[in-house]
Scaffold this active site. Structure first.
Site, mmCIF file in Angstrom:
data_model
loop_
_atom_site.group_PDB
_atom_site.id
_atom_site.type_symbol
_atom_site.label_atom_id
_atom_site.label_comp_id
_atom_site.label_asym_id
_atom_site.label_seq_id
_atom_site.Cartn_x
_atom_site.Cartn_y
_atom_site.Cartn_z
ATOM 1 N N GLU A 177 0.792 -1.267 0.182
ATOM 2 C CA GLU A 177 -0.016 -0.031 -0.123
ATOM 3 C C GLU A 177 0.936 1.230 0.043
ATOM 4 O OE1 GLU A 177 -2.871 -0.133 3.187
ATOM 5 O OE2 GLU A 177 -4.189 -1.517 1.979
ATOM 6 N N GLU A 384 -6.131 -8.030 -0.770
ATOM 7 C CA GLU A 384 -6.779 -7.917 0.394
ATOM 8 C C GLU A 384 -8.080 -7.406 0.023
ATOM 9 O OE1 GLU A 384 -5.088 -5.178 3.117
ATOM 10 O OE2 GLU A 384 -3.017 -5.777 2.745
HETATM 11 P P1 P53 Z 1 -7.098 -3.125 9.895
HETATM 12 C C1 P53 Z 1 -6.370 1.273 6.517
HETATM 13 C C2 P53 Z 1 -5.656 1.195 7.874
HETATM 14 C C3 P53 Z 1 -4.662 0.734 8.110
HETATM 15 C C4 P53 Z 1 -4.070 -0.210 7.271
HETATM 16 O O1 P53 Z 1 -6.907 -2.915 8.160
HETATM 17 C C5 P53 Z 1 -5.051 -0.457 6.047
HETATM 18 C C6 P53 Z 1 -5.672 0.267 5.598
HETATM 19 C C7 P53 Z 1 -6.400 0.145 4.576
HETATM 20 O O2 P53 Z 1 -5.855 1.091 3.522
HETATM 21 O O3 P53 Z 1 -4.177 -1.387 5.114
HETATM 22 C C8 P53 Z 1 -4.556 -2.724 5.103
HETATM 23 O O4 P53 Z 1 -5.966 -4.118 10.278
HETATM 24 C C9 P53 Z 1 -3.005 -3.289 5.372
HETATM 25 C C10 P53 Z 1 -3.202 -4.494 6.381
HETATM 26 C C11 P53 Z 1 -4.419 -4.354 7.348
HETATM 27 C C12 P53 Z 1 -5.697 -4.212 6.519
HETATM 28 O O5 P53 Z 1 -5.503 -3.214 5.586
HETATM 29 O O6 P53 Z 1 -6.913 -1.663 10.059
HETATM 30 O O7 P53 Z 1 -2.307 -3.646 4.288
HETATM 31 O O8 P53 Z 1 -2.001 -4.601 6.942
HETATM 32 O O9 P53 Z 1 -4.526 -5.183 8.411
HETATM 33 C C13 P53 Z 1 -6.915 -3.946 7.307
HETATM 34 O O10 P53 Z 1 -8.369 -3.398 9.832
#
Ligand code: P53
Length: 485
Positions: A177, A384
């Site tokens: 990301e 994802e």
């Molecule tokens: P969680 C938002 C915030 C933090 C991480 O997020 C994020 C995103 C989405 O853009 O990215 C991805 O665990 C990331 C993962 C993460 C997943 O989103 O905050 O690549 O590591 O776990 C889900 O619910």
């Protein structure tokens, strides 16, 4: 009924090392930038501490103990019929400090064993090189990605693992990301995003322009490092499929006001230069104009540009969770840039999760079409997608129909994008097939899994694994090639 996808479609799931492995200081592993993030909650950002401070809750130190349990956990993925599984290599298991002269053999051996196990189970490894877990030492000694030397340190790490696993792994991606950091002024998540992408932390009161300029520079070095890694990877094994990885979210205008539409476009451009460079090897014109106009012209050499052109990616890996609505805050469109002229507002047309994330399955089909319009024919892997929710265990069961509903609706849109729209989507890896520590909040209770893990936000619990209702659902989806939703 869903639409049938081809036999070679990569169904599976995805995690990241720092959210699952734990064993943060075991096997010669160094401290990563995830190891000094405390636990937060919805609306309460995780704290970035100066080193590890005793008595604070650092959920990534234990994760779900995947370091010790991966064989049993992968067996459960195989039981669901997974064709592919994405995880990251913890950079700090290989180069504990990031600038070590030689790699840590114990860390290399750990992933040898893990990738052997996946291959034995017939599960294709899909590997992220850098998933929010760079060595903390590179922050304290170099200032993170603000330092050009990070390029060579990353490339050395990439070359080391590409060489070591050249016969075990085919699918790779460089930085997770990478464009999240474009949101660095977001009130609750901005600090987290520039930290996890670039290892940058700004003193309170740093002007937004200064932060933006630092982000633009760091992002450039990351893109050059990625491009160089792509070139080296292809030289090591021409069969490698190496991608760039982005979070994608549709942006909708708050109204049919022309200013809202233009604001949407400007908000897009504030992020899209990352994917343009990954895919086309060149900065888009509006980025060049922006950098010139604002004086944020970063350190970009001719040699860098050459590397970017020579190291374009083989596919795009994307995460998709939600969509956003953009509203112009000014009628003067001269003010529209990365920092000014618009705001994000709630979407009255969609529901949100308990963490406030808009639930928008059609947005996924829209996004896949949009990406294919931008980069025609480029393979896309969804690496994802998923629904973070609270789960309740009753008599050893988790009835997570809400999660099935979310996933079902999203998979159906993916299938339409493939079959009806002709978009080359090569895989669907749902996020967190087994419950893991949330990246954004550090909570265990924000669960995405088909497999429940008995651990709470304080890391207490038996660690026992349970199959949720969604486990059987996903198994049937994979077995039917997407027909039996
Ligand atoms: P969680 C938002 C915030 C933090 C991480 O997020 C994020 C995103 C989405 O853009 O990215 C991805 O665990 C990331 C993962 C993460 C997943 O989103 O905050 O690549 O590591 O776990 C889900 O619910």
């Amino acid at each position: 009924m869903g639409l049938k996808l081809n036999d070679d479609f990569l169904w599976g799931g995805a995690i990241a090392a720092h959210q699952a492995e734990g064993a943060w200081n075991v096997g010669g592993k160094g401290v990563s930038i995830a190891d000094i993030l405390t636990a937060g909650a919805h609306g309460k950002p995780r704290e970035i501490t100066d080193g590890v401070i005793e008595g604070l809750n650092y959920p990534n130190h234990h994760g779900i103990y995947f370091y010790d349990t991966y064989k049993a956990d992968l067996a459960l993925m195989a039981e669901m019929g997974f064709k592919a599984f994405r995880t990251s290599i913890a950079w700090t298991r290989i180069f504990p400090n990031g600038d070590d002269a030689t790699p840590n053999e114990e860390g290399l051996q750990f992933y040898d064993d893990m990738f052997d196990e996946m291959n034995r189970l017939g599960i294709e490894p899909v590997i992220t090189l850098n998933h929010f877990e760079m060595p903390y030492h590179l922050v304290t000694e170099y200032g993170g990605w603000s330092d050009r030397r990070l390029i060579d340190l990353f490339v050395k790490y990439a070359e080391t693992v590409f060489t070591r696993y050249k016969d075990k792994v085919t699918y790779w991606m460089t930085h997770n990301e990478i464009s999240n950091q474009a949101n660095l002024t977001d009130e609750t998540m901005g600090e987290f995003m520039i930290w996890t992408n670039s290892g940058l932390k700004f003193p309170e009161g740093t002007p937004a322009e200064e932060k933006l300029a630092a982000m633009v520079q760091a992002g450039h070095y990351e893109l050059v490092a990625s491009a160089k890694a792509v070139q080296i990877g292809h030289a090591i094994n021409p069969d490698f499929v190496i991608g760039g990885m982005l979070n994608v979210a549709p942006l909708y205008p708050a109204s049919s006001k022309p200013a809202d539409m233009l604001a949407v476009q400007k908000a897009r451009q504030a992020r899209d230069w990352f994917s343009d460079v990954h895919v086309r090897g060149e900065y888009p014109a509006e980025f060049e104009a922006f950098a010139k106009r604002t004086g944020m012209r970063p350190d970009i050499t001719e040699e860098d540009r050459e590397a970017l052109r020579a190291g374009t990616v083989d596919y795009l890996a994307i995460s998709y969770y939600n969509s956003f609505v953009i509203k112009a805050t000014s009628d003067d469109d001269a003010e529209f840039d990365n920092l000014h002229g618009y705001e994000i507002v709630p979407n009255p047309e969609v529901q949100v999760s308990d963490w406030g994330w808009a639930i928008d399955p059609q947005g996924l089909r829209y996004t896949l079409n949009e990406l294919n319009d931008l980069y025609p024919g480029l393979p896309i892997m969804i690496v994802e997608n998923g629904f973070g929710a609270y789960d309740e265990v009753v008599d050893g069961k988790v009835h997570d129909q809400y999660r099935i509903d979310y996933l079902k609706a999203h998979v159906a849109e993916v299938e339409k994008a493939v079959v009806m729209d002709g978009i080359p989507v090569i895989g669907y890896l749902s996020w967190g097939p087994i419950d893991i520590v949330s990246a954004g909040t550090g909570e265990m209770s924000k669960r995405y899994g088909y497999i429940y893990v008995d651990l709470d936000d304080m890391g207490e619990g038996s660690g026992e694994r349970l199959r949720k209702d969604s486990f059987d659902w996903y198994k049937q989806v994979i077995a039917s090639h997407g027909v039996d939703l």
